[in-house]
Design a protein around this motif. Structure first.
Motif, mmCIF file in Angstrom:
data_model
loop_
_atom_site.group_PDB
_atom_site.id
_atom_site.type_symbol
_atom_site.label_atom_id
_atom_site.label_comp_id
_atom_site.label_asym_id
_atom_site.label_seq_id
_atom_site.Cartn_x
_atom_site.Cartn_y
_atom_site.Cartn_z
ATOM 1 N N ARG A 166 36.837 -39.947 -30.667
ATOM 2 C CA ARG A 166 37.084 -40.936 -31.812
ATOM 3 C C ARG A 166 35.981 -41.920 -31.998
ATOM 4 N N GLY A 167 35.919 -42.344 -33.404
ATOM 5 C CA GLY A 167 35.005 -43.198 -33.675
ATOM 6 C C GLY A 167 33.765 -43.018 -33.971
ATOM 7 N N SER A 168 32.440 -43.284 -33.795
ATOM 8 C CA SER A 168 31.151 -42.923 -34.250
ATOM 9 C C SER A 168 30.938 -41.955 -32.968
ATOM 10 N N HIS A 169 30.045 -41.155 -33.488
ATOM 11 C CA HIS A 169 29.474 -40.229 -32.465
ATOM 12 C C HIS A 169 28.115 -40.887 -31.912
ATOM 13 N N ASP A 170 27.601 -40.322 -30.935
ATOM 14 C CA ASP A 170 26.200 -40.556 -30.519
ATOM 15 C C ASP A 170 26.328 -42.174 -30.141
ATOM 16 N N TYR A 171 27.253 -42.893 -29.493
ATOM 17 C CA TYR A 171 27.539 -44.133 -29.212
ATOM 18 C C TYR A 171 26.805 -44.450 -28.064
ATOM 19 N N ALA A 172 25.653 -45.376 -28.275
ATOM 20 C CA ALA A 172 24.648 -45.676 -27.020
ATOM 21 C C ALA A 172 25.207 -46.255 -25.794
ATOM 22 N N ALA A 173 26.309 -47.145 -26.029
ATOM 23 C CA ALA A 173 26.930 -47.717 -24.872
ATOM 24 C C ALA A 173 27.409 -46.734 -23.989
ATOM 25 N N SER A 174 28.348 -45.758 -24.519
ATOM 26 C CA SER A 174 28.801 -44.649 -23.940
ATOM 27 C C SER A 174 27.798 -43.861 -23.078
ATOM 28 N N ALA A 175 26.666 -43.524 -23.750
ATOM 29 C CA ALA A 175 25.713 -42.615 -23.127
ATOM 30 C C ALA A 175 25.006 -43.420 -22.017
ATOM 31 N N ALA A 176 24.797 -44.656 -22.098
ATOM 32 C CA ALA A 176 23.741 -45.419 -21.269
ATOM 33 C C ALA A 176 24.644 -45.609 -20.033
ATOM 34 N N LEU A 177 26.094 -45.649 -20.091
ATOM 35 C CA LEU A 177 26.608 -46.040 -18.965
ATOM 36 C C LEU A 177 26.811 -44.795 -18.084
ATOM 37 N N VAL A 178 26.973 -43.579 -18.808
ATOM 38 C CA VAL A 178 27.009 -42.276 -18.260
ATOM 39 C C VAL A 178 25.592 -41.909 -17.331
ATOM 40 N N LEU A 179 24.280 -42.536 -17.893
ATOM 41 C CA LEU A 179 23.319 -42.639 -16.906
ATOM 42 C C LEU A 179 23.420 -43.269 -15.681
ATOM 43 N N ASP A 180 24.057 -44.591 -15.855
ATOM 44 C CA ASP A 180 24.242 -45.311 -14.655
ATOM 45 C C ASP A 180 25.205 -44.910 -13.694
ATOM 46 N N LEU A 181 26.216 -44.091 -14.171
ATOM 47 C CA LEU A 181 27.246 -43.447 -13.316
ATOM 48 C C LEU A 181 26.417 -42.365 -12.463
ATOM 49 N N LEU A 182 26.051 -41.638 -13.077
ATOM 50 C CA LEU A 182 25.209 -40.568 -12.384
ATOM 51 C C LEU A 182 24.175 -40.981 -11.680
#
Ligand code: GLC
Length: 438
Positions: A413-429
């Protein structure tokens, strides 16, 4: 890091990196280029943590751009406007805040609110994730005075009752804008009838009436010249929030470490951290419900709804073991992760205010999951940390880098390509696997 990314993880990594690259404006990252085109102080924490894994130079730039918006009294704004966009590109824009008329404000237009202060945590992570630590040490030395000024501002102008805790004066200072925690203090306000209720038909929260209140609160603060005396004595919204204070506490510890690294004195930061730690336990811990609760300074009581912010003190080191146990039990219970296929819901599922689709009133967010994952890992809560890690990656694999997600079925839901979501996936990986930086 003992293993390379798998094929699936490589694809996820590349997709996340593409989102961050697309959101880069040349000086900062737009949280979502369409909906949120400027720089947000809370999102900059998360994007810099992710960029540190992908493009470390940009991670530093992200934070220095944000601090270019810092006011002379140390206040770090929650929004720094990008002058390339027309003034109406985002509502409310510079016309609401009028920072250009404030002698303490910088040349760039900003808001007059301040975000959860996680910036020292982010700055320290840039250093600990770095390969070239000589470079990041120089960066920390450069940023240290601004971070210290941010904390001095909070201690001086936002500790409204002398307890050591800081208060927010607007829900937008919490990062969790429309959380049901604010319903009671917002409901107690009596804004003049007008403005947005009629113009913005209420579909999902925030509704037009919410906007009336948000806008009125911002104007009160502005019309008082953003004066600390007004916040202390007159402003009708003043809440000590566990998430904001946990961010402050975690950052005070990080600042002590940064001070040590750059050859400054860590002791004042350690002393401040000890004070906030004690106040957090004294004032915001509610033994009755077994979690931390926001405290309304104007109403003189804890706020009733239990939300994900109740777990944010996991960010604090040195929590007493019984407190840690209560938090873990509640988090895994059917009120939160235990009854959600895609945890963590942002509101107690059993609360009347819970809404699986509405902004901050139930949906899961990657940024909150990541914060709790960070805290759970630091406390050695392996079951919780693994649950958060797995559920967060499942959310984005299923639905993409959305702003927030249905906690029952993972719908984005909400906006697509949300930078915070993408950024934190990089940190998790990157926390578990070796990766190839761009
Ligand atoms: C919304 C969110 C807030 C975020 C901002 C920009 O206002 O509630 O947490 O900082 O969007 O992404």
């Amino acid at each position: 890091m003992n293993a390379r990314l798998t094929g699936d993880e490589t694809a996820l990594w590349q997709a996340a990196a593409r989102v961050l690259d697309a959101g880069w404006t040349g000086t900062a990252t737009a949280p979502s280029p369409g909906l949120y085109p400027h720089q947000w102080g809370w999102d900059a924490v998360f994007t810099s943590v992710g960029l540190a894994r992908h493009r470390p130079g940009r991670a530093e730039r992200e934070l220095t751009s944000l601090f270019a918006g810092q006011w002379a009294d140390g206040m770090l704004p929650h929004l720094v406007f990008d002058a390339v966009h027309p003034r109406h590109a985002y509502f409310p824009g510079p016309a609401l805040w009028r920072s250009d008329r404030q002698p303490r404000a910088p040349r760039v237009a900003t808001s007059g609110l301040t975000p959860p202060p996680l910036h020292a945590v982010a700055a320290l992570r840039l250093h600990t994730a770095a390969r070239d630590t000589d470079r990041t040490r120089a960066f920390l030395a450069h940023l240290y005075p601004a971070l210290a000024a941010q904390h001095d501002y909070l201690a001086r102008d936002r500790d409204l009752d002398g307890s050591g805790l800081v208060a927010i004066c607007h829900p937008w200072e919490s990062g969790q804008d429309n959380s049901p925690v604010w319903d009671r203090p917002l409901g107690a306000l009596e804004p003049p009838r007008a403005a947005y209720a009629a113009r913005r038909p209420p579909r999902t929260p925030p509704t037009g009436e919410d906007y009336d209140r948000y806008h009125w609160l911002a104007r009160l603060h502005r019309d008082a010249g953003y004066a600390p005396g007004h916040l202390r004595d007159d402003h009708p919204f003043a809440v000590q929030d566990p998430l904001v204070n946990s961010a402050y506490l975690a950052s005070a510890h990080a600042l002590a470490e940064i001070a040590r690294i750059v050859g400054a004195d860590p002791v004042p930061h350690r002393e401040r951290a000890a004070r906030v730690h004690d106040a957090l336990l004294d004032r915001l811990w509610d033994a009755g419900t077994g979690c931390f609760r926001a405290h309304d300074l104007r109403g003189g009581r804890h706020l009733p709804v239990v939300t994900i912010g109740a777990f944010a003190p996991l960010l604090a080191p040195d929590l007493p073991a019984p407190v840690l146990r209560c938090l873990g039990d509640l988090l895994l219970s059917s009120r939160f992760a235990g009854a959600a296929g895609y945890p963590v819901p942002t509101c107690d599922i059993q609360a009347p205010a819970f809404d699986r689709t509405a902004y901050w009133r139930g949906p899961a967010w990657v940024n909150l999951n990541w914060l709790l994952w960070t805290g759970a890992r630091a406390h050695g809560l392996a079951v919780i940390a693994d649950l958060l890690y797995g559920s967060t990656l499942r959310l984005v694999r299923q639905s993409g880098f959305r702003e927030f997600f249905d906690p029952f079925d993972g719908t984005g839901r909400g906006s697509h390509d949300y930078a915070a979501s993408a950024a934190l996936v990089l940190d998790l990986l990157a926390s578990r696997r070796a990766f190839r930086a761009a």
